[in-house]
Design an enzyme around this catalytic site. Structure first.
Site, PDB file in Angstrom:
ATOM      1  N   ASP A 112      43.687  36.453  53.183  1.00  0.00           N
ATOM      2  CA  ASP A 112      44.241  35.313  52.467  1.00  0.00           C
ATOM      3  C   ASP A 112      45.041  35.847  51.276  1.00  0.00           C
ATOM      4  OD1 ASP A 112      44.482  32.578  51.424  1.00  0.00           O
ATOM      5  OD2 ASP A 112      42.972  33.213  49.960  1.00  0.00           O
TER       6      ASP A 112
ATOM      7  N   ASP B 199      38.859  32.853  50.227  1.00  0.00           N
ATOM      8  CA  ASP B 199      38.158  32.298  49.069  1.00  0.00           C
ATOM      9  C   ASP B 199      38.175  30.777  48.996  1.00  0.00           C
ATOM     10  OD1 ASP B 199      41.023  32.234  48.348  1.00  0.00           O
ATOM     11  OD2 ASP B 199      40.251  31.557  46.414  1.00  0.00           O
TER      12      ASP B 199
END
Length: 263
Positions: free
Chosen positions: A9, A207
């Site tokens: 990410d 996250d």
């Protein structure tokens, strides 16, 4: 044994809160590449938003717009545009409610209105300038993801009216808009199919709320120390924060890098 593949990410993972790439992250990604391990970006962002990250990290494969547009080594391998009729309905509804949209193509993004405070807030958080305005952008190009900008109290209006779409919150008053069932996990599966790789050979770092499916789907899901509680709950491993060597520590923890050779 086949070389593994690692999906990263961007915001809160490769990047710190200050939107910088830590030196330890640059080193970790370079060491993976030297070992012949595939490194892939997996993000909700439009490619135009992360070209500089690709260049900095020498990564030319990505799962973008939450799995809607996938590229391996510079070649498109999967694209799943949103139905233009649904986008028209969304556009009409947001205009009548005083809300706003952004439209994301494979290489650009446009806002539906000028000077909307929620768009300003969302792009300020990304440390990016307000996008160009073109309320008819979706009529002339394939759109793979939208952004809805409205207050929390108004979100249910859209959730109920568009049951065939998913709305994933990524900032105060900002939501990614995707076809129902779309996610980074779908994009990852498409890439693994093309590479003829097994899911157990995949690793994913994330996250946020839009990382939940990816962290669950990957052979090993690694949540950042700064991740939302939901991401930590579904991950196999929790590393340190993005600003505290989280990528490097996570890769050491899962055995993809050797501590003695890195530190």
């Amino acid at each position: 044994m086949q070389k593994p593949i690692v999906f990263f990410d961007i915001d809160g993972t490769l990047l710190t809160e200050e939107k910088t790439i830590p030196d330890t992250t640059k080193k970790a990604v370079r060491l993976l590449q030297e070992k012949g391990i595939h490194t892939v970006i997996a993000t909700g962002r439009v490619p135009k938003m992360f070209y500089w990250i690709q260049k900095e990290l020498n990564i030319d494969s990505y799962v973008s717009m939450n799995g809607q547009y996938v590229v391996f080594e510079g070649k498109e391998i999967y694209a799943n545009p949103i139905d233009p009729k649904r986008l028209q309905s969304l556009s009409e509804m947001t205009e009548s409610n005083g809300h706003a949209l952004a439209y994301c193509s494979h290489n650009d993004f446009k806002a539906s209105v000028k000077n909307h405070p929620f768009i300003e807030s969302g792009f300020d958080a990304l440390m990016m300038s307000y996008p160009e305005v073109n309320p008819e952008f979706y009529k002339h190009t394939s759109i793979y993801q939208g952004h809805l900008y409205c207050k929390d109290k108004d979100e249910k209006l859209y959730f109920d009216h568009f049951p065939d779409l998913s709305f994933v919150k990524w900032h105060d008053c900002a939501y990614d808009i995707l076809p129902k069932g779309a996610s980074k996990a779908v994009g990852i599966r498409k890439m693994l199919e093309v590479l003829d790789m097994k899911i157990e050979d995949s690793f994913a770092f994330g996250d946020g709320l839009n990382d939940l499916e990816m962290l669950t789907e990957a052979g090993t899901g690694i949540a950042m120390g700064n991740a939302v509680p939901e991401a930590k709950a579904v991950a196999d491993i929790i590393t340190t924060s993005s600003s505290n060597n989280g990528i490097l520590n996570g890769l050491i923890q899962v055995g993809l890098l050797e501590r003695d050779l890195v530190l």
